[in-house]
Write a protein that holds these residues in place. Structure first.
Motif, mmCIF file in Angstrom:
data_model
loop_
_atom_site.group_PDB
_atom_site.id
_atom_site.type_symbol
_atom_site.label_atom_id
_atom_site.label_comp_id
_atom_site.label_asym_id
_atom_site.label_seq_id
_atom_site.Cartn_x
_atom_site.Cartn_y
_atom_site.Cartn_z
ATOM 1 N N UNK A 19 0.832 -1.211 0.000
ATOM 2 C CA UNK A 19 0.000 0.000 0.000
ATOM 3 C C UNK A 19 0.861 1.254 0.000
ATOM 4 N N UNK A 20 1.927 1.251 0.799
ATOM 5 C CA UNK A 20 2.820 2.408 0.840
ATOM 6 C C UNK A 20 3.548 2.564 -0.484
ATOM 7 N N UNK A 21 3.965 1.462 -1.066
ATOM 8 C CA UNK A 21 4.665 1.504 -2.356
ATOM 9 C C UNK A 21 3.794 2.142 -3.430
ATOM 10 N N UNK A 22 2.565 1.677 -3.547
ATOM 11 C CA UNK A 22 1.691 2.209 -4.587
ATOM 12 C C UNK A 22 1.305 3.660 -4.310
ATOM 13 N N UNK A 23 1.128 3.999 -3.037
ATOM 14 C CA UNK A 23 0.824 5.394 -2.691
ATOM 15 C C UNK A 23 1.969 6.313 -3.104
ATOM 16 N N UNK A 24 3.198 5.870 -2.885
ATOM 17 C CA UNK A 24 4.363 6.657 -3.288
ATOM 18 C C UNK A 24 4.439 6.796 -4.807
ATOM 19 N N UNK A 25 4.147 5.704 -5.501
ATOM 20 C CA UNK A 25 4.191 5.745 -6.961
ATOM 21 C C UNK A 25 3.110 6.677 -7.504
ATOM 22 N N UNK A 26 1.950 6.686 -6.886
ATOM 23 C CA UNK A 26 0.882 7.602 -7.298
ATOM 24 C C UNK A 26 1.334 9.055 -7.219
ATOM 25 N N UNK A 27 2.216 9.351 -6.270
ATOM 26 C CA UNK A 27 2.641 10.729 -6.018
ATOM 27 C C UNK A 27 3.759 11.207 -6.943
ATOM 28 N N UNK A 28 4.366 10.288 -7.697
ATOM 29 C CA UNK A 28 5.495 10.670 -8.541
ATOM 30 C C UNK A 28 5.043 11.584 -9.676
ATOM 31 N N UNK A 29 5.749 12.671 -9.840
ATOM 32 C CA UNK A 29 5.399 13.629 -10.891
ATOM 33 C C UNK A 29 6.225 13.443 -12.165
ATOM 34 N N UNK A 30 7.206 12.533 -12.102
ATOM 35 C CA UNK A 30 8.085 12.341 -13.258
ATOM 36 C C UNK A 30 7.743 11.087 -14.051
ATOM 37 N N UNK A 31 6.621 10.435 -13.742
ATOM 38 C CA UNK A 31 6.240 9.218 -14.469
ATOM 39 C C UNK A 31 5.914 9.547 -15.919
ATOM 40 N N UNK A 32 6.171 8.613 -16.842
ATOM 41 C CA UNK A 32 5.800 8.848 -18.240
ATOM 42 C C UNK A 32 4.304 9.143 -18.358
ATOM 43 N N UNK A 33 3.935 10.193 -19.070
ATOM 44 C CA UNK A 33 2.533 10.606 -19.164
ATOM 45 C C UNK A 33 1.995 10.607 -20.587
ATOM 46 N N UNK A 34 2.860 10.886 -21.566
ATOM 47 C CA UNK A 34 2.375 10.979 -22.937
ATOM 48 C C UNK A 34 1.782 9.649 -23.392
ATOM 49 N N UNK A 35 0.546 9.665 -23.826
ATOM 50 C CA UNK A 35 -0.208 8.497 -24.297
ATOM 51 C C UNK A 35 -0.605 7.537 -23.175
ATOM 52 N N UNK A 36 -0.327 7.892 -21.927
ATOM 53 C CA UNK A 36 -0.666 6.997 -20.821
ATOM 54 C C UNK A 36 -1.938 7.454 -20.108
ATOM 55 N N UNK A 37 -2.711 6.470 -19.656
ATOM 56 C CA UNK A 37 -3.814 6.763 -18.750
ATOM 57 C C UNK A 37 -3.255 7.290 -17.433
ATOM 58 N N UNK A 38 -4.033 8.090 -16.762
ATOM 59 C CA UNK A 38 -3.631 8.586 -15.448
ATOM 60 C C UNK A 38 -3.778 7.521 -14.367
ATOM 61 N N UNK A 39 -4.521 6.487 -14.655
ATOM 62 C CA UNK A 39 -4.859 5.513 -13.622
ATOM 63 C C UNK A 39 -3.727 4.516 -13.390
ATOM 64 N N UNK A 40 -3.259 4.440 -12.169
ATOM 65 C CA UNK A 40 -2.244 3.463 -11.779
ATOM 66 C C UNK A 40 -2.940 2.145 -11.443
ATOM 67 N N UNK A 41 -2.472 1.058 -12.027
ATOM 68 C CA UNK A 41 -3.053 -0.257 -11.762
ATOM 69 C C UNK A 41 -2.131 -1.033 -10.832
#
Length: 209
Positions: A19-41
């Protein structure tokens, strides 16, 4: 070994739960965004599992439902797991890339394969998933998962059914992604490849027995 800019993170700073891992990943602002959904699975399964299965990325149905392996390829995987006597409820399932990459064509969202940079971005996060779940064997479904886990391009046809060293020397079994089976045009060819896929999963079951 799985490597990115976070590889030297002090042990005291590492996530202590999924849960902590995914919460941290949700907060990352440098994740690839172009052509990607915003939803983290997020991955699904028990916190500790003998077998961890890693696919490429979420598909359209996975993005809509918020869970991995719930689309046509996931349904095929379910059937193969059952035939290999692997309990999906006792298996951890996740993806090498955590968001759906697609191009829009009218009302349809068409899958696009993640590139090397996008795979590499998520490698540290996958490594942490593996550390927390602590499986005895990781199963890589397809080339994207194999690259994520081994850090290099892997020819699936050459290494299929082989158990290779992955993150921190942990064992990785290489096989095809079930979406590959769905793309085979003739029925007989699909049956032959599906039988090989079940056989590969049986190897995973035997390894952790």
């Amino acid at each position: 070994m799985l490597i990115d800019s976070r590889r030297d993170e002090p042990a005291a700073n590492l996530p202590t739960s999924l849960d902590q891992l995914y919460a941290l990943l949700e907060q990352q602002t440098d994740a690839p965004r172009e052509k990607f959904s915003e939803r983290l699975i997020r991955g699904t399964g028990p916190d500790h599992a003998d077998i961890m299965i890693i696919g490429e990325q979420p598909g359209d149905q996975e993005d809509l439902q918020g869970k991995p392996f719930v689309g046509p390829a996931g349904q095929l995987l379910d059937r193969a797991l059952e035939q290999a006597h692997i309990d999906r409820q006792q298996t951890f399932l996740t993806n090498a890339v955590k968001r759906f990459k697609y191009s829009q064509r009218g009302k349809r969202r068409i899958h696009e394969t993640p590139n090397v940079g996008e795979i590499n971005y998520y490698r540290w996060w996958v490594e942490q998933e593996i550390r927390l779940v602590n499986p005895r064997l990781v199963v890589a479904l397809g080339a994207t998962a194999a690259r994520c886990l081994t850090g290099k391009a892997v020819t699936i046809s050459r290494h299929r059914g082989e158990i290779l060293p992955g993150a921190d020397g942990r064992s990785v079994l290489i096989t095809v992604h079930p979406s590959f089976l769905l793309r085979i045009p003739d029925k007989q060819g699909r049956q032959v490849e599906y039988a090989k896929f079940v056989r590969d999963l049986q190897l995973a079951k035997d390894f952790v027995r």
